[in-house]
Design a protein around this motif. Sequence first.
Motif, PDB file in Angstrom:
ATOM      1  N   GLU A   1       0.942  -1.353   0.028  1.00 43.87           N
ATOM      2  CA  GLU A   1      -0.156  -0.017   0.070  1.00 43.87           C
ATOM      3  C   GLU A   1       0.790   1.271   0.063  1.00 43.87           C
ATOM      4  OE1 GLU A   1      -3.957  -1.867   2.112  1.00 43.87           O
ATOM      5  OE2 GLU A   1      -2.613  -0.563   3.259  1.00 43.87           O
ATOM      6  N   CYS A   2       1.849   1.233   0.834  1.00 44.67           N
ATOM      7  CA  CYS A   2       2.789   2.446   0.859  1.00 44.67           C
ATOM      8  C   CYS A   2       3.205   2.661  -0.696  1.00 44.67           C
ATOM      9  CB  CYS A   2       4.045   1.992   1.805  1.00 44.67           C
ATOM     10  SG  CYS A   2       3.727   1.891   3.313  1.00 44.67           S
ATOM     11  N   ASN A   3       3.680   1.629  -1.204  1.00 42.98           N
ATOM     12  CA  ASN A   3       4.206   1.616  -2.659  1.00 42.98           C
ATOM     13  C   ASN A   3       3.062   2.123  -3.702  1.00 42.98           C
ATOM     14  OD1 ASN A   3       6.998   1.067  -2.259  1.00 42.98           O
ATOM     15  ND2 ASN A   3       6.719  -0.947  -2.463  1.00 42.98           N
ATOM     16  N   HIS A   4       1.810   1.796  -3.432  1.00 43.99           N
ATOM     17  CA  HIS A   4       0.719   2.084  -4.339  1.00 43.99           C
ATOM     18  C   HIS A   4       0.479   3.444  -4.220  1.00 43.99           C
ATOM     19  CE1 HIS A   4      -2.765   0.435  -6.780  1.00 43.99           C
ATOM     20  NE2 HIS A   4      -2.371   1.502  -7.529  1.00 43.99           N
ATOM     21  N   THR A   5       0.369   3.945  -2.935  1.00 43.50           N
ATOM     22  CA  THR A   5       0.077   5.380  -2.904  1.00 43.50           C
ATOM     23  C   THR A   5       1.284   6.206  -3.308  1.00 43.50           C
ATOM     24  OG1 THR A   5      -1.188   4.885  -0.963  1.00 43.50           O
ATOM     25  CG2 THR A   5      -0.591   7.343  -1.240  1.00 43.50           C
ATOM     26  N   ALA A   6       2.452   5.547  -3.111  1.00 40.61           N
ATOM     27  CA  ALA A   6       3.483   6.452  -3.728  1.00 40.61           C
ATOM     28  C   ALA A   6       3.720   6.691  -5.143  1.00 40.61           C
ATOM     29  CB  ALA A   6       4.822   5.824  -3.072  1.00 40.61           C
ATOM     30  N   THR A   7       2.869   5.452  -5.678  1.00 41.98           N
ATOM     31  CA  THR A   7       2.954   5.389  -7.177  1.00 41.98           C
ATOM     32  C   THR A   7       2.255   6.582  -7.705  1.00 41.98           C
ATOM     33  OG1 THR A   7       3.371   3.093  -7.173  1.00 41.98           O
ATOM     34  CG2 THR A   7       2.425   4.088  -9.208  1.00 41.98           C
ATOM     35  N   HIS A   8       0.995   7.025  -7.076  1.00 42.17           N
ATOM     36  CA  HIS A   8       0.040   7.859  -7.376  1.00 42.17           C
ATOM     37  C   HIS A   8       0.637   9.204  -7.297  1.00 42.17           C
ATOM     38  CE1 HIS A   8      -3.928   5.609  -7.107  1.00 42.17           C
ATOM     39  NE2 HIS A   8      -3.114   4.926  -7.638  1.00 42.17           N
TER      40      HIS A   8
ATOM     41  N   ALA B   1       7.390  15.791   0.152  1.00 38.96           N
ATOM     42  CA  ALA B   1       6.799  16.837   0.464  1.00 38.96           C
ATOM     43  C   ALA B   1       4.983  16.622   0.822  1.00 38.96           C
ATOM     44  CB  ALA B   1       6.814  18.204  -0.416  1.00 38.96           C
ATOM     45  N   ARG B   2       4.599  15.602  -0.086  1.00 37.50           N
ATOM     46  CA  ARG B   2       3.145  15.189   0.208  1.00 37.50           C
ATOM     47  C   ARG B   2       3.185  14.151   1.285  1.00 37.50           C
ATOM     48  NH1 ARG B   2       4.061  18.181  -3.254  1.00 37.50           N
ATOM     49  NH2 ARG B   2       2.493  19.698  -4.054  1.00 37.50           N
ATOM     50  N   ILE B   3       4.064  13.533   1.395  1.00 40.44           N
ATOM     51  CA  ILE B   3       4.185  12.636   2.340  1.00 40.44           C
ATOM     52  C   ILE B   3       4.258  13.026   3.875  1.00 40.44           C
ATOM     53  CG2 ILE B   3       5.747  10.668   3.575  1.00 40.44           C
ATOM     54  CD1 ILE B   3       6.641   9.690   0.905  1.00 40.44           C
TER      55      ILE B   3
ATOM     56  N   GLY C   1      -6.860  -0.357  -6.477  1.00 38.90           N
ATOM     57  CA  GLY C   1      -5.986  -1.020  -5.646  1.00 38.90           C
ATOM     58  C   GLY C   1      -6.107  -0.554  -4.183  1.00 38.90           C
ATOM     59  N   THR C   2      -5.099  -0.977  -3.341  1.00 44.13           N
ATOM     60  CA  THR C   2      -5.580  -0.630  -1.898  1.00 44.13           C
ATOM     61  C   THR C   2      -4.411   0.481  -1.553  1.00 44.13           C
ATOM     62  OG1 THR C   2      -4.017  -2.535  -1.256  1.00 44.13           O
ATOM     63  CG2 THR C   2      -6.047  -2.905  -1.421  1.00 44.13           C
ATOM     64  N   HIS C   3      -4.570   1.164  -0.588  1.00 46.35           N
ATOM     65  CA  HIS C   3      -3.738   2.356  -0.037  1.00 46.35           C
ATOM     66  C   HIS C   3      -3.600   2.594   1.214  1.00 46.35           C
ATOM     67  CE1 HIS C   3      -3.273   3.765  -4.349  1.00 46.35           C
ATOM     68  NE2 HIS C   3      -4.251   3.586  -4.517  1.00 46.35           N
ATOM     69  N   VAL C   4      -2.551   3.479   1.583  1.00 44.51           N
ATOM     70  CA  VAL C   4      -2.463   3.801   3.075  1.00 44.51           C
ATOM     71  C   VAL C   4      -3.700   4.841   3.535  1.00 44.51           C
ATOM     72  CG1 VAL C   4      -0.072   3.266   3.080  1.00 44.51           C
ATOM     73  CG2 VAL C   4      -0.714   5.649   2.434  1.00 44.51           C
ATOM     74  N   LYS C   5      -3.841   5.077   4.694  1.00 44.38           N
ATOM     75  CA  LYS C   5      -4.802   5.740   5.280  1.00 44.38           C
ATOM     76  C   LYS C   5      -4.468   7.227   5.059  1.00 44.38           C
ATOM     77  CE  LYS C   5      -7.950   2.649   6.131  1.00 44.38           C
ATOM     78  NZ  LYS C   5      -7.284   1.858   5.405  1.00 44.38           N
ATOM     79  N   ASN C   6      -3.152   7.488   5.362  1.00 48.92           N
ATOM     80  CA  ASN C   6      -2.538   8.575   5.060  1.00 48.92           C
ATOM     81  C   ASN C   6      -1.180   8.752   4.627  1.00 48.92           C
ATOM     82  OD1 ASN C   6      -0.950  11.242   6.299  1.00 48.92           O
ATOM     83  ND2 ASN C   6      -2.928  11.648   7.173  1.00 48.92           N
ATOM     84  N   THR C   7      -0.742   9.639   3.890  1.00 50.96           N
ATOM     85  CA  THR C   7       0.581   9.573   3.102  1.00 50.96           C
ATOM     86  C   THR C   7       1.604   9.767   4.091  1.00 50.96           C
ATOM     87  OG1 THR C   7       0.528  12.065   2.956  1.00 50.96           O
ATOM     88  CG2 THR C   7      -0.109  10.850   1.112  1.00 50.96           C
ATOM     89  N   ALA C   8       1.360  10.095   5.258  1.00 50.62           N
ATOM     90  CA  ALA C   8       2.496   9.818   6.411  1.00 50.62           C
ATOM     91  C   ALA C   8       3.119   8.640   6.524  1.00 50.62           C
ATOM     92  CB  ALA C   8       2.153  10.454   7.738  1.00 50.62           C
ATOM     93  N   ASP C   9       2.001   7.477   6.307  1.00 51.57           N
ATOM     94  CA  ASP C   9       2.556   6.101   6.632  1.00 51.57           C
ATOM     95  C   ASP C   9       3.597   5.541   5.645  1.00 51.57           C
ATOM     96  OD1 ASP C   9       0.279   6.109   8.266  1.00 51.57           O
ATOM     97  OD2 ASP C   9      -1.166   4.963   7.083  1.00 51.57           O
TER      98      ASP C   9
END
Length: 871
Positions: A560-567, A617-619, A667-675
């Motif tokens: 999920e960390c990698n998927h959100t980071a992909t976006h 920065a978005r994380i 796909g599945t994603h983290v709840k918050n980019t900070a994760d």
Amino acid sequence: MKSQDIRSKFLSFFEEKKHSIVPSAPMVLKDDPTLMFVNSGMAPFKEYFLGNAEPKNTRLTDSQKCLRVSGKHNDLEEVGYDTYHHTLFEMLGNWSFGDYFKKEAIAWAWELLVDVYKIDKDILYVTVFEGSDDDDNLEMDTEAYDIWKQYISEDRILKGNKKDNFWEMGEQGPCGPCSEIHVDIRSAEEKAKVDGKSLVNMDHPQVVEIWNLVFMQYNRKANGTLENLPNKHIDTGMGFERLCMVLQNVQSNYDTDVFTPLIREIETITDKDYGKEEKVDVAIRVISDHVRAVAFSIADGQLPSNTGAGYVIRRILRRAVRYGFTFLDKKEPFIYRLVDVLSKKMGDAFPEIKAQKQLIENVIKEEEASFLRTLDQGLAILDRIVANATDKQVSGSKVFELKDTYGFPEDLTDLILREKGFSYNKGEFNKRLKEQQGRGREASELKSDDWTVLIEDEEQEFIGYDQLEAKVKITKYRKVVSKKDGELYQLVFNLTPFYAEGGGQVGDKGYIASSNGNVFYIVDTKKENNVIIHITKELPGDVNQVFDATVDAKQRYRTECNHTATHLLHQALREVLGDHVEQKGSAVHSKYLRFDFSHFSKLTVEELRDVENFVNARIDGKLPLQENRNVSMDKALEEGAMALFGEKYGDAVRTIRFGQSIELCGGTHVKNTADIWHFKIVSEGAVAAGVRRIEAITNDAVKDFYFENNRAYFEMKDLLNNAKEPVKALQNLQSENTELKKQIESLLKDKAKNIISDLKNEISEVNGIQFLAKKIDLDAAGIKDACFNLGQNQTNIFLLFATEQNGKALLSCYISKELVAEKGLNAGTVVRELGKHIQGGGGGQPFFATAGGKNPGGIELALKESENYIK
Ligand code: ATP
Ligand code: MG
């Protein structure tokens, strides 16, 4: 009527009959292991026929891009030689999912052809299924026969066998009897000579099938038997290019306005005329056909490559290059120049072509150039083979290697050899080819049993966006066997927390536990025709119980960390590089992410740093996940979500938003980019012309990455005696090293000079010949220098030098050319014979030869015996 109008008339006709018009699905299939490309209009709708999903309307109509270049339907070898088979073609279709059946399908087909398109009914024939007395034991389709009778005279209704009138998409899947509609567009004169009826389904270029109405009512199971589908359906497919041929009153698909603009462009570029010489015509047809197939594939996200679907596309393009090379004398890339014409012609109906024109051109050009280089190289090798041949026959193995190793096509080899009056052993070639194909097939072959159904009609529910654990029941299972993975089981649950591989994200792993505590690992999760399949190595003993299913949470989280980071990466690239950046592929794993995108040059260090900073920065911004599971496609696009070419979307889509990044995503994603903790790019490179690839890591993987780098840094610092500035210390060492190397080199040169002048004094005369045999301390190059130096201006000198280096012995013999001629001496023979003492061998030329051996102990003897040669 123009082709554009022919297409839209078809669609609007069925729209009036309450059908919804849907766009063509992408040609490359993603979740159907039985099929690589859409090969018929029904392929994208398979899940509806199987009852795995529901269409938005029970009546649909479309023009579907189809590709028939592999598997059960493969027309590739016909293309170019006949005038009505293409690799890529459009199939116009109208669809009933459990709605109307034969009566309406036949009535409307007739109305459209005869009343709307105004085709003379006296050129039409239809066929119906005659039944079969094989294992399927099917009855004749009298129902269709009786309906047709109302429209067309009975002597134009022909009964057809299973091959022509029972339609099957592949070895398995939905199927049923069909009725084809054929046209006879021959001249009146020809018709008077031969009855059209006798030419139906006989491969006559002017008596061709244009439309097939399939009455879908069976499912072909893996064991070969037929079962009734839950509902009866209509699936029709009309070849658009063939329909254009009829309505535009021409005799070949290539004479319709679908192809003429391409053909005119090829004529201009190659300075050849279409319609003068058969060989040239075939080549022009091949190229005008293949450029469409390749361009549409690239637009759908399938780039040419070395494996799978990409390899099929590469082979199609190479076939086109080969025809251009051989018959149109084009030795430089030119096919890419046709994309412009294609995009003007098709861009309105298929916007993906227009939008990606530049990328398509780049990729095709690069592929052409690279294959032309291959051809050049192959030609050179072939020349050598011919030059070295002892008779006029080349071995089949050589031709095979040329194809296998260098990609040089067999037919071209054949042609060139024949021109030179050569032939090759075809039997041997075929044997090698068969062996290789056999190996490939065995490795990839997948045998699957039929499903064992435990719970009928259970709809599967995916709960994995919210839960990682659940109590589940197995609704059906089957065994699959492949050479690669051995025996595996596929399980389907009534509900599941497991995410199936899709949208680039890997499938979940985890386990299910039975009530007595037995654990069965889920090694992968995949989707097939919209059904989620869990893969295990072992089948649970009691399949009829409730299991505790658990997804591997750690792996899921990292993924999920990698998927959100992909976006975020996608957003960053468009921000930093520009709007031309489009996603061309992505792979989201637990350990890393990979992102392919269109961009034309290597990213600079600054750009990479900007992209990384943008994502981080978005994380740091702690952006929360905003998920909308059910939003209309139109609404999503309005909000700024980007649809990807090559993806199949339903009418309702899911959107994932983090701040300004919004994507259509399942796909599945983290709840918050900070994760994600941190994002780090680890590589950037090219995958194809105009397509770049970034690999990156997040979270734990970044920690490992920094830890490793840190460890290496301190180790290095340690080796540098804890230097305060290790980089500087290293630079100093390097320059010191270079300086020392230079010094050594010049010292060695001086040493060699000294040795040579010493040696000169040691030469004695034996038997009237200048002679010296001695062990010296120089390396091979130094000895060679010494020999040529001492031998200079000497007409009767014989030298034998030996040296010992790293436990090995080397003998070098020099004999002046005159001596070689006069006395019949040969340095090669000398070192070979004396080499025995040092347990070695060697050779060279008569005046200079060397031998290496592993026994320095024999040097003395060798030196001693050398005198024998001149005595
Ligand atoms: P054929 O016997 O001519 O190869 P088919 O039986 O393979 O045709 P279907 O599978 O029934 O054809 O496909 C439906 C329609 O699609 C055909 O009636 C024809 O008009 C068109 N079609 C099939 N294959 C091709 C092709 N390779 N190129 C162009 N059109 C095609
Ligand atoms: Mg066919």
